[in-house]
Scaffold this active site. Structure first.
Site, PDB file in Angstrom:
ATOM      1  N   GLY A  68       0.840  -1.209   0.000  1.00 39.26           N
ATOM      2  CA  GLY A  68       0.000   0.000   0.000  1.00 39.26           C
ATOM      3  C   GLY A  68       0.863   1.243   0.000  1.00 39.26           C
ATOM      4  O   GLY A  68       2.054   1.184  -0.326  1.00 39.26           O
ATOM      5  N   VAL A  70       2.890   4.658   1.402  1.00 38.21           N
ATOM      6  CA  VAL A  70       3.801   4.923   2.519  1.00 38.21           C
ATOM      7  C   VAL A  70       3.894   6.443   2.726  1.00 38.21           C
ATOM      8  O   VAL A  70       4.033   7.194   1.752  1.00 38.21           O
ATOM      9  CB  VAL A  70       5.207   4.331   2.231  1.00 38.21           C
ATOM     10  CG1 VAL A  70       6.128   4.502   3.435  1.00 38.21           C
ATOM     11  CG2 VAL A  70       5.119   2.851   1.856  1.00 38.21           C
ATOM     12  N   ASP A 186      12.059 -12.567  -0.906  1.00 40.04           N
ATOM     13  CA  ASP A 186      11.740 -11.499  -1.864  1.00 40.04           C
ATOM     14  C   ASP A 186      12.883 -10.491  -1.924  1.00 40.04           C
ATOM     15  O   ASP A 186      12.655  -9.285  -1.892  1.00 40.04           O
ATOM     16  CB  ASP A 186      10.423 -10.820  -1.438  1.00 40.04           C
ATOM     17  CG  ASP A 186       9.779 -10.055  -2.584  1.00 40.04           C
ATOM     18  OD1 ASP A 186      10.152 -10.303  -3.744  1.00 40.04           O
ATOM     19  OD2 ASP A 186       8.910  -9.200  -2.312  1.00 40.04           O
TER      20      ASP A 186
HETATM   21  N1  LIG Z   1      11.213   3.064   6.110  1.00 44.36           N
HETATM   22  C1  LIG Z   1      11.097   3.782   4.992  1.00 44.36           C
HETATM   23  N2  LIG Z   1      11.657   5.011   4.908  1.00 44.36           N
HETATM   24  C2  LIG Z   1      11.565   5.745   3.783  1.00 44.36           C
HETATM   25  N3  LIG Z   1      10.920   5.340   2.675  1.00 44.36           N
HETATM   26  C3  LIG Z   1      10.333   4.133   2.691  1.00 44.36           C
HETATM   27  C4  LIG Z   1      10.385   3.286   3.852  1.00 44.36           C
HETATM   28  N4  LIG Z   1       9.726   2.140   3.577  1.00 44.36           N
HETATM   29  C5  LIG Z   1       9.298   2.255   2.314  1.00 44.36           C
HETATM   30  N5  LIG Z   1       9.644   3.440   1.775  1.00 44.36           N
HETATM   31  C6  LIG Z   1       9.352   3.909   0.404  1.00 44.36           C
HETATM   32  O1  LIG Z   1       7.988   3.680   0.118  1.00 44.36           O
HETATM   33  C7  LIG Z   1       7.824   3.190  -1.217  1.00 44.36           C
HETATM   34  C8  LIG Z   1       7.057   1.866  -1.195  1.00 44.36           C
HETATM   35  O2  LIG Z   1       7.867   0.906  -0.520  1.00 44.36           O
HETATM   36  P1  LIG Z   1       7.409  -0.589  -0.271  1.00 44.36           P
HETATM   37  O3  LIG Z   1       8.495  -1.232   0.513  1.00 44.36           O
HETATM   38  O4  LIG Z   1       6.052  -0.592   0.313  1.00 44.36           O
HETATM   39  O5  LIG Z   1       7.264  -1.205  -1.695  1.00 44.36           O
HETATM   40  P2  LIG Z   1       8.352  -1.734  -2.751  1.00 44.36           P
HETATM   41  O6  LIG Z   1       9.310  -2.631  -2.057  1.00 44.36           O
HETATM   42  O7  LIG Z   1       8.901  -0.525  -3.468  1.00 44.36           O
HETATM   43  O8  LIG Z   1       7.471  -2.559  -3.766  1.00 44.36           O
HETATM   44  P3  LIG Z   1       6.810  -4.001  -3.519  1.00 44.36           P
HETATM   45  O9  LIG Z   1       5.986  -3.912  -2.278  1.00 44.36           O
HETATM   46  O10 LIG Z   1       6.000  -4.200  -4.736  1.00 44.36           O
HETATM   47  O11 LIG Z   1       7.911  -4.967  -3.364  1.00 44.36           O
HETATM   48  C9  LIG Z   1       9.215   3.103  -1.812  1.00 44.36           C
HETATM   49  O12 LIG Z   1       9.458   4.279  -2.563  1.00 44.36           O
HETATM   50  C10 LIG Z   1      10.136   3.059  -0.614  1.00 44.36           C
HETATM   51  O13 LIG Z   1      11.383   3.625  -0.891  1.00 44.36           O
END
Ligand SMILES: Nc1ncnc2c1ncn2[C@@H]1O[C@H](COP(=O)(O)OP(=O)(O)OP(=O)(O)O)[C@@H](O)[C@H]1O
Length: 424
Positions: A68, A70, A186
């Site tokens: 979802g 962030v 993953d």
């Molecule tokens: N702890 C965090 N601090 C800063 N940015 C974050 C953090 N966690 C996630 N994000 C940012 O939020 C966005 C979505 O991240 P998320 O990990 O939910 O998905 P993803 O790994 O990019 O994709 P998927 O879930 O399809 O593998 C990305 O741009 C990521 O860099």
């Protein structure tokens, strides 16, 4: 298993995902945070998380993944006594999306109990009605995928790439080395988050699972993961071992080396799949020049590139038993930080804080040009360019001429490009 039994385990055994996700589990969601070994997770209300993100406003939006959206927010001890004042990232489960309670729970169970410098810190969670949210430490530089492939203004320097690879490798070695090994499942560039110093921290445990127990060599599951990263034996048989993570790590090493994504749909057929295209060239050092990220120009260690390519080649072996353990990978990568054969670029401007004469050393080129002014700079540019061309030529003849070219692409040809399996 009774609640009392779980409490007795507190000092010794980690609560497993199966302890909670099995139907009939005695642990209710209300008791979750107190059942997690060594955890100090905060349980937030939806209202509190709405407040710190200004009602999930566009201005606080960081990005979106399979779980979802962030958002960025700030917490301090006004929200919870003892809570350190800090910026956080709040992940909000999309109730209509492809992920759900299982992924949220996996994140809470694994990240709530496992602590390591290269694991992103989970600060707390929210579980109200159908709402599922996660609160993490904020990682200022986002994720490796965006830094490597979407940062058009600058290129990740060679040693930064090595530092990131080592951090991520240490984290996988830690997970695999647990008394009950954790298979991450993953591993990919977008799941490697970066703090302001490019320290890599692994996030996103939605697909993680506890490894085989006792005599079992593997667990069998339905195939889940991300196209371009999953190990061939896992795709073919559903057999999951820690060696599947090692394969995915090899793919990320290739991405760092080449600056190319694991799957590039816009490229010609031969080059679409990064592993299929690059792996045969990894062991032939005369061909390394052809695959190294051209944005690095010549600012990388030739010896380091050879060694990294050799590690990647091993990790990407089709036989899982031929792959190295992550502990071995860490040992092979760490010395790459100390190699000093990286040519210095023509103008590396380093801001030297007043009074700091120790760390912020200037490059030789910079010192000369400061004395000479702009006319000298132009001449120096040309001289440096000539020097770089000479060094490039020199490197081409100096490389070991290995005939040891591996060309086992048959399996990939057989697999075609249908490597993708949806998450659910
Ligand atoms: N702890 C965090 N601090 C800063 N940015 C974050 C953090 N966690 C996630 N994000 C940012 O939020 C966005 C979505 O991240 P998320 O990990 O939910 O998905 P993803 O790994 O990019 O994709 P998927 O879930 O399809 O593998 C990305 O741009 C990521 O860099």
């Amino acid at each position: 298993m009774s609640k009392v039994h779980v409490s007795n385990q507190v000092s010794t055994q980690r609560l497993l995902l199966t302890d909670v996700s099995n139907p009939g589990s005695p642990i209710s969601l209300n008791e979750l945070s107190s059942s997690l070994v060594g955890s100090n997770l905060h349980v937030f209300t939806l209202k509190e998380l709405q407040m710190i993100t200004h009602n999930f406003s566009r201005s606080d939006y960081l990005g979106e993944g399979g779980f979802g959206k962030v958002y960025k927010g700030c917490v301090d001890d006004n929200l919870r006594p003892g809570l350190k004042a800090q910026t956080v990232a709040v992940k909000v489960l999309d109730v209509n999306g492809s992920q759900g309670h299982r992924e949220w729970l996996a994140e809470v169970i694994f990240l709530g109990q496992l602590k390591h410098p290269h694991l992103v810190n989970l600060i707390g969670y929210c579980c109200e009605d159908e709402h599922r949210l996660l609160v993490y430490e904020y990682m200022a530089l986002g994720n490796l995928h965006d830094q490597l492939f979407k940062n058009y203004s600058s290129t990740l320097p060679w040693l930064t790439r090595i530092k990131i690879a080592i951090g991520a490798a240490r984290c996988l070695a830690f997970l695999h080395g647990e008394e009950k090994p954790v298979i991450y499942r993953d591993f990919k560039a977008s799941n490697i988050l970066l703090d302001s110093d490019y320290n890599a921290k692994l996030s996103d445990f939605g697909l993680a699972t506890d490894g085989p127990q006792g005599e079992d060599s593997h667990i069998t599951t339905c195939v889940m993961g991300t196209e371009g990263y999953a190990a061939p034996e896992y795709i073919n048989t559903g057999h999951l071992t820690t060696m599947c993570d090692v394969f995915s790590f090899g793919v990320v090493l290739l991405e760092l080396l080449t600056g190319r994504r694991s799957v590039e749909k816009n490229r010609c057929k031969r080059e679409k799949d990064l592993v299929e295209w690059a792996r045969p060239m990894l062991k032939d050092f005369t061909k390394l020049d052809q695959i190294i990220d051209s944005r690095l120009e010549d600012r990388y260690s030739t010896e380091g590139a050879k060694r990294l390519a050799a590690v990647a080649h091993q990790c990407l072996s089709h036989n899982p038993k031929s792959r190295p353990t992550m502990t071995t990978v860490v040992k092979a990568l760490e010395p790459l930080l100390d190699l000093n054969d990286i040519p210095i670029g023509p103008f590396v401007y380093t801001v030297v804080p007043p009074g700091d004469h120790g760390h912020g050393q200037k490059s030789c080129g910079q010192k000369k040009n400061e004395k000479r002014g702009d006319g000298g700079k132009e001449k120096e540019d040309k001289k440096e360019e000539k020097g770089r061309n000479r060094r490039r030529k020199r490197r081409r003849v100096r490389v070991v001429r290995s005939r040891d070219v591996y060309s086992d692409t048959a399996l990939y040809k057989a697999l075609g490009t249908s490597l993708y399996s949806p998450r659910n």
